[in-house]
Design a protein around this motif. Structure first.
Motif, PDB file in Angstrom:
ATOM      1  N   PHE A 103       0.835  -1.198   0.000  1.00  0.00           N
ATOM      2  CA  PHE A 103       0.000   0.000   0.000  1.00  0.00           C
ATOM      3  C   PHE A 103       0.869   1.248   0.000  1.00  0.00           C
ATOM      4  N   PHE A 104       0.483   2.223  -0.843  1.00  0.00           N
ATOM      5  CA  PHE A 104       1.159   3.526  -0.837  1.00  0.00           C
ATOM      6  C   PHE A 104       0.131   4.616  -1.107  1.00  0.00           C
ATOM      7  N   ASP A 105       0.213   5.698  -0.322  1.00  0.00           N
ATOM      8  CA  ASP A 105      -0.725   6.807  -0.452  1.00  0.00           C
ATOM      9  C   ASP A 105       0.050   8.112  -0.338  1.00  0.00           C
ATOM     10  N   THR A 106      -0.142   8.998  -1.311  1.00  0.00           N
ATOM     11  CA  THR A 106       0.487  10.312  -1.252  1.00  0.00           C
ATOM     12  C   THR A 106      -0.588  11.383  -1.453  1.00  0.00           C
ATOM     13  N   LYS A 107      -0.527  12.428  -0.622  1.00  0.00           N
ATOM     14  CA  LYS A 107      -1.599  13.425  -0.610  1.00  0.00           C
ATOM     15  C   LYS A 107      -1.043  14.824  -0.368  1.00  0.00           C
ATOM     16  N   TYR A 108      -1.461  15.763  -1.212  1.00  0.00           N
ATOM     17  CA  TYR A 108      -1.125  17.175  -1.026  1.00  0.00           C
ATOM     18  C   TYR A 108      -2.347  17.901  -0.482  1.00  0.00           C
ATOM     19  N   GLY A 109      -2.133  18.777   0.486  1.00  0.00           N
ATOM     20  CA  GLY A 109      -3.228  19.543   1.055  1.00  0.00           C
ATOM     21  C   GLY A 109      -2.936  21.024   1.124  1.00  0.00           C
ATOM     22  N   ARG A 110      -3.949  21.820   0.903  1.00  0.00           N
ATOM     23  CA  ARG A 110      -3.861  23.283   1.018  1.00  0.00           C
ATOM     24  C   ARG A 110      -4.926  23.720   2.009  1.00  0.00           C
ATOM     25  N   LYS A 115      -9.655  23.521  10.167  1.00  0.00           N
ATOM     26  CA  LYS A 115      -9.984  22.091  10.109  1.00  0.00           C
ATOM     27  C   LYS A 115     -10.257  21.573   8.701  1.00  0.00           C
ATOM     28  N   TRP A 116     -10.366  22.462   7.718  1.00  0.00           N
ATOM     29  CA  TRP A 116     -10.683  22.042   6.359  1.00  0.00           C
ATOM     30  C   TRP A 116      -9.540  22.361   5.398  1.00  0.00           C
ATOM     31  N   SER A 117      -9.312  21.435   4.460  1.00  0.00           N
ATOM     32  CA  SER A 117      -8.273  21.625   3.452  1.00  0.00           C
ATOM     33  C   SER A 117      -8.756  21.125   2.098  1.00  0.00           C
ATOM     34  N   PHE A 118      -8.205  21.711   1.051  1.00  0.00           N
ATOM     35  CA  PHE A 118      -8.379  21.198  -0.303  1.00  0.00           C
ATOM     36  C   PHE A 118      -7.273  20.167  -0.536  1.00  0.00           C
ATOM     37  N   THR A 157      -5.890   4.868  -7.544  1.00  0.00           N
ATOM     38  CA  THR A 157      -6.986   5.837  -7.456  1.00  0.00           C
ATOM     39  C   THR A 157      -6.438   7.255  -7.416  1.00  0.00           C
ATOM     40  N   GLU A 158      -6.976   8.131  -8.271  1.00  0.00           N
ATOM     41  CA  GLU A 158      -6.630   9.546  -8.263  1.00  0.00           C
ATOM     42  C   GLU A 158      -7.875  10.334  -7.868  1.00  0.00           C
ATOM     43  N   SER A 159      -7.680  11.299  -6.975  1.00  0.00           N
ATOM     44  CA  SER A 159      -8.850  12.060  -6.517  1.00  0.00           C
ATOM     45  C   SER A 159      -8.463  13.465  -6.083  1.00  0.00           C
ATOM     46  N   ILE A 160      -9.433  14.348  -6.152  1.00  0.00           N
ATOM     47  CA  ILE A 160      -9.333  15.680  -5.559  1.00  0.00           C
ATOM     48  C   ILE A 160     -10.606  15.900  -4.747  1.00  0.00           C
ATOM     49  N   GLY A 161     -10.485  16.686  -3.694  1.00  0.00           N
ATOM     50  CA  GLY A 161     -11.659  16.896  -2.861  1.00  0.00           C
ATOM     51  C   GLY A 161     -11.353  17.740  -1.641  1.00  0.00           C
ATOM     52  N   MET A 162     -12.111  17.490  -0.585  1.00  0.00           N
ATOM     53  CA  MET A 162     -11.974  18.236   0.659  1.00  0.00           C
ATOM     54  C   MET A 162     -11.662  17.274   1.798  1.00  0.00           C
ATOM     55  N   GLU A 163     -10.885  17.777   2.766  1.00  0.00           N
ATOM     56  CA  GLU A 163     -10.535  16.971   3.931  1.00  0.00           C
ATOM     57  C   GLU A 163     -10.899  17.712   5.209  1.00  0.00           C
ATOM     58  N   TYR A 164     -11.505  16.986   6.133  1.00  0.00           N
ATOM     59  CA  TYR A 164     -11.843  17.506   7.454  1.00  0.00           C
ATOM     60  C   TYR A 164     -10.920  16.842   8.464  1.00  0.00           C
ATOM     61  N   LYS A 165     -10.112  17.650   9.177  1.00  0.00           N
ATOM     62  CA  LYS A 165      -9.136  17.119  10.127  1.00  0.00           C
ATOM     63  C   LYS A 165      -9.305  17.843  11.469  1.00  0.00           C
ATOM     64  N   PRO A 166     -10.171  17.318  12.340  1.00  0.00           N
ATOM     65  CA  PRO A 166     -10.417  17.982  13.624  1.00  0.00           C
ATOM     66  C   PRO A 166      -9.314  17.754  14.647  1.00  0.00           C
ATOM     67  N   ALA A 167      -8.446  16.739  14.404  1.00  0.00           N
ATOM     68  CA  ALA A 167      -7.357  16.416  15.331  1.00  0.00           C
ATOM     69  C   ALA A 167      -6.185  15.860  14.537  1.00  0.00           C
ATOM     70  N   SER A 173     -11.786  12.422   4.354  1.00  0.00           N
ATOM     71  CA  SER A 173     -11.723  13.130   3.071  1.00  0.00           C
ATOM     72  C   SER A 173     -12.920  12.742   2.204  1.00  0.00           C
ATOM     73  N   PHE A 174     -13.407  13.718   1.424  1.00  0.00           N
ATOM     74  CA  PHE A 174     -14.547  13.540   0.540  1.00  0.00           C
ATOM     75  C   PHE A 174     -14.100  13.912  -0.875  1.00  0.00           C
ATOM     76  N   SER A 175     -14.214  12.958  -1.806  1.00  0.00           N
ATOM     77  CA  SER A 175     -13.704  13.193  -3.155  1.00  0.00           C
ATOM     78  C   SER A 175     -14.739  12.798  -4.198  1.00  0.00           C
ATOM     79  N   PRO A 176     -15.572  13.732  -4.646  1.00  0.00           N
ATOM     80  CA  PRO A 176     -16.486  13.435  -5.760  1.00  0.00           C
ATOM     81  C   PRO A 176     -15.685  13.340  -7.061  1.00  0.00           C
ATOM     82  N   GLY A 177     -16.053  12.383  -7.906  1.00  0.00           N
ATOM     83  CA  GLY A 177     -15.377  12.264  -9.190  1.00  0.00           C
ATOM     84  C   GLY A 177     -14.035  11.571  -9.128  1.00  0.00           C
ATOM     85  N   ALA A 178     -13.743  10.837  -8.055  1.00  0.00           N
ATOM     86  CA  ALA A 178     -12.489  10.091  -7.977  1.00  0.00           C
ATOM     87  C   ALA A 178     -12.444   9.052  -9.093  1.00  0.00           C
TER      88      ALA A 178
END
Length: 292
Positions: A103-110, A115-118, A157-167, A173-178
């Motif tokens: 398993f490998f996962d790489t993610k960029y966030g802005r 608590k919310w990121s793109f 899997t490639e996706s873009i969306g929103m991430e909620y990180k309260p802690a 993360s929510f990714s429509p159109g993944a």
């Protein structure tokens, strides 16, 4: 005159050295890294007249987990690599895999708010070796049938969306159109596994587009020397919302001392391209753990 020049040069060198020593570059704290390596060996043996009906067995497993996370200002970059492999040998039944995961996962966030990121994300999942289904014949012998292999299947899997990180230890993360590619490199796999993981026979690739992909990740020490880690994935193909894919990977690790631990792992999968029933795998082991 030469003596004065030499003395001035010496004073200048000492001054520069002193200033340099006082203005050392601060340590870069933008990166946080953690790597775990573990191995476990379980063994049980019974005499031939053991009335409990048990079977002698030996099991061995190894795993490597590594997370590297970059965080600076509003930008973040998280890389997560996990490799697990285990085999069990039961007397009279040969060797079988108990776990096999790459398993490998790489993610960029802005970051947008506290608590919310793109996010933009790429994920890979496969296994190391061939997998078999074992069935007993009328003659009482075990017959094995190949049902998987390296890159058969593999999921990208490639996706873009929103991430909620309260802690720091939890995010959703929510990714429509993944977009997900299912790969079956073995063109003959359908002969022994007709479902072929949803890939058309004669093809090595199948593309799917999700109405929504949801990922929930938790990694925290829930008690002293006890860590709980899980990752849940939901992938809803817009063409068939009645066949939503679900996968849960969970691991509970308790440290006995610096190098020894007990871990309980579980995997649950519901994917109609693999089986119409829920798949479940569980493991319990005592072994070596090194963290760096």
């Amino acid at each position: 005159m030469k003596k004065r020049i030499f003395t001035l040069l010496w004073i200048l060198i000492c001054t520069i050295s002193g200033v340099a020593a006082q203005t050392e570059m601060p340590k870069d704290t933008s990166w946080k890294k953690k790597t775990e390596f573990g191995a476990n060996l379980n063994q049980g043996s019974f005499s031939s007249n053991w009335t409990g009906g048990a079977v002698s067995s030996v099991a061995f497993g190894v795993f490597l987990n590594s997370v590297a996370e970059y965080k600076k200002d509003k930008n973040s970059w998280r890389n997560d690599f996990q490799a697990q492999y285990g085999i069990v040998r039961n007397q009279g039944q040969g060797s079988r895999k108990s776990v096999d995961r790459l398993f490998f996962d790489t993610k960029y966030g802005r970051q947008i708010t506290d608590k919310w990121s793109f996010i933009g994300n790429v994920n890979f999942l496969s296994q190391f070796t061939q997998g078999f289904e074992f069935n007993e014949t009328t003659a009482g012998r075990l017959e094995r049938t190949k049902i998987s292999g390296f890159f058969s299947p593999a999921f990208i899997t490639e996706s873009i969306g929103m991430e909620y990180k309260p802690a720091p230890y939890f995010f959703v993360s929510f990714s429509p159109g993944a977009v997900r590619q299912t790969i079956v490199a073995d063109l003959d796999l359908y002969k022994t596994f007709p479902k072929n993981y949803g890939v058309p026979i004669g093809k090595r690739l199948r593309n799917e587009v999700a109405l929504l992909q949801l990922v929930a990740n938790f990694d925290k020490e829930i008690a002293k020397n006890v860590n709980l880690k899980f990752r849940y994935l939901m992938f809803a193909n817009y063409k068939d919302l009645g066949a939503i894919d679900h996968r849960l990977d969970a691991m509970l690790t308790a440290k006995i001392n610096k190098y020894w631990n007990v871990n309980l792992g579980a995997i649950m999968i519901y994917d109609q391209d693999q089986s119409l029933d829920i798949q479940f795998a569980q493991s319990l082991a005592i072994g070596f753990l090194y963290t760096f």
